[in-house]
Design an enzyme around this catalytic site. Sequence first.
Site, short mmCIF file in Angstrom:
data_model
loop_
_atom_site.label_atom_id
_atom_site.label_comp_id
_atom_site.label_asym_id
_atom_site.label_seq_id
_atom_site.Cartn_x
_atom_site.Cartn_y
_atom_site.Cartn_z
N SER A 33 0.82 -1.21 0.00
CA SER A 33 0.00 0.00 0.00
C SER A 33 0.86 1.27 0.00
CB SER A 33 -0.88 0.00 1.25
OG SER A 33 -0.04 -0.15 2.39
N TYR A 145 11.01 -4.73 9.73
CA TYR A 145 11.75 -5.87 9.15
C TYR A 145 11.82 -7.09 10.06
CZ TYR A 145 13.60 -2.99 5.25
OH TYR A 145 13.73 -2.22 4.14
N TYR A 209 21.03 2.85 -6.84
CA TYR A 209 22.04 3.46 -7.70
C TYR A 209 22.84 2.39 -8.45
CZ TYR A 209 21.32 8.34 -7.17
OH TYR A 209 20.77 9.59 -7.29
N HIS A 274 24.42 5.61 -1.77
CA HIS A 274 24.49 5.85 -3.21
C HIS A 274 25.86 6.38 -3.65
CE1 HIS A 274 20.33 5.05 -2.95
NE2 HIS A 274 19.86 6.28 -2.83
#
Length: 517
Positions: A33, A145, A209, A274
């Site tokens: 969602s 998690y 990335y 990144h």
Amino acid sequence: MRSSEWSYRSDSFWSNDNVAETGCLSIIVLGASGDLAKEKTFPALFHLYCQGFLPPSEVHILGYARTKISDDELRNRIAGLTDILIEPADIFSVREAVKYVSGSYDSAEGFQLLDKEIAMHEISKSSQEVSSRRLFYLALPPSVYPPVYRMIRKYCMNKYIKYFPADLSGWTRVVVEKPFGKDLDSAELLGSQIGELFDEPQIYRIDHYLGKELVQNLVINISSGRFANRFFLPLWNCDNIDNVRIVFREDFGTEGHGGYFDEYGIIRDIIQNHLLQVFCLVAMEKPVSLKPEHIRDEKVKVLQSVLPIKDEEVVLGQYEGYRDDVTVPDHSNTPTFATVILRIHNERWEGIPFILKAGKALKKGRYTCEKQGRNEFVIRLQPSEAMYMKLTMSYDQSYCFYECCFHVCRLSFMLQHVKQPGLEMSAVQSELDLSVMRLGQRYQGVMIREAYERLVLDTIRGDQQHFVRRDELKAAWKIFTPLLHRIDNEADELSAKAGYVQTHGYIWALPPHRNLL
Ligand code: NDP
Ligand code: BG6
């Protein structure tokens, strides 16, 4: 450990011939969602499906979240997310492949229901239980998690038989998104929580990335190019390079998404992941081979060679108006801009500053080499991917260089003006242009894929090359944790002590002596 999990399926990134796998494939997006699922995960799955990378005869896409929506609502959302032209038949087909299950992230009930849905699909495809493939994509905040890992492990694993022949065995894989922790300790904690339940080859830590066209090109052009190419090879070291700048700039701010950002700040959001990945690819030594493990080994080595960051080589700032975002606390000191210099202690890079710079709400502008007479090699990851050189030279030199490039590098360079028109023999910077736009004219029809499409496909193919390994993550956090702790601890103190100095629309949040760059 099953041999299929250990044997990396893409031995070479030049070809995907050796990665074919068949068998029923269930892709489960947890947090279906949410924003990431909507913006990135589902569009990537949808495009892969419509381009034939996810065969309708095998694949099933399941959304899971607490929000109660129907299958059709999720299907409509997914079909409405794409901006590419899709055949109506494909839209119909992908809709058929999608289902939604609602449940919480820590209840047995929800995950048992999810397992039942997956199993029903596997049975409908006449799949042997052992050859089914289950990919769990965690599009969720990291706080959720740990229970989700446990629930998947307990209720939703594919039912493999130990020592079943590798060519018939299926798998269960888990894809997790950054941020992977907030510092070394929390990252290690998250790592051990998932590590107790899944083996490292089952875990795919996404840094998107690594899926970008030119970052992947870096692996080829810098790794193989620089080590195999006689033009770059002798230049790629501290004798010939003055500095390396890796710059991320967004011209917009947090714009209503400040809740997450304010907790993390620009170093955790962009630089530690990144920009550090790009840093690794530029600075690492030649890998033993182009196998994923060998490339990641070299990345770890270069990260371990980074010297502690010096306080005087850090600049932090916060853009004016950041706190006007209603999702940002009124007294936030979170940096939205940072420049950090990394220095590598090895023979190749001794003394060379790697300047990592990232900022939100930064005005457009070009980063140029200040010192006159320097040549620049520019790799632009986005927008308009490009690779080009800016050279300062006389006409005669440039002609020789052009010849040299043509014969040795066999690259398509566009030689532009190199001498100032007129009677003076003054040198001007020229560009040897390898921009994708120009190359695109030659390779018309070749599509530059979205990072998430590539990465999702890699997870299905079992190619770990473009994902972050646990020891790599640990080495990355080791570099930034002391600085981050100092910033976190000193933030309030600094704002009171140093006040704010406004520079070019930015409010600098550290005393002036740190604003070196
Ligand atoms: P969201 O805040 O949109 O959360 C995703 C879903 O998780 C929500 O729809 C909600 O679903 C559930 N959820 C949210 N907060 C909680 C909570 N406190 N407890 C339990 N469930 C919760 O996150 P994003 O989709 O933006 O991001 C997901 C992950 O991806 C994060 O780790 C983020 O850092 C990372 N990421 C996101 C990017 C992006 O572009 N958005 C880019 C790069 C990384 P429900 O209530 O229906 O269960
Ligand atoms: C995400 C960051 O990882 O990358 C965002 O959380 C940032 O803050 C985004 O905007 C930038 O990604 P891209 O692909 O648009 O450069």
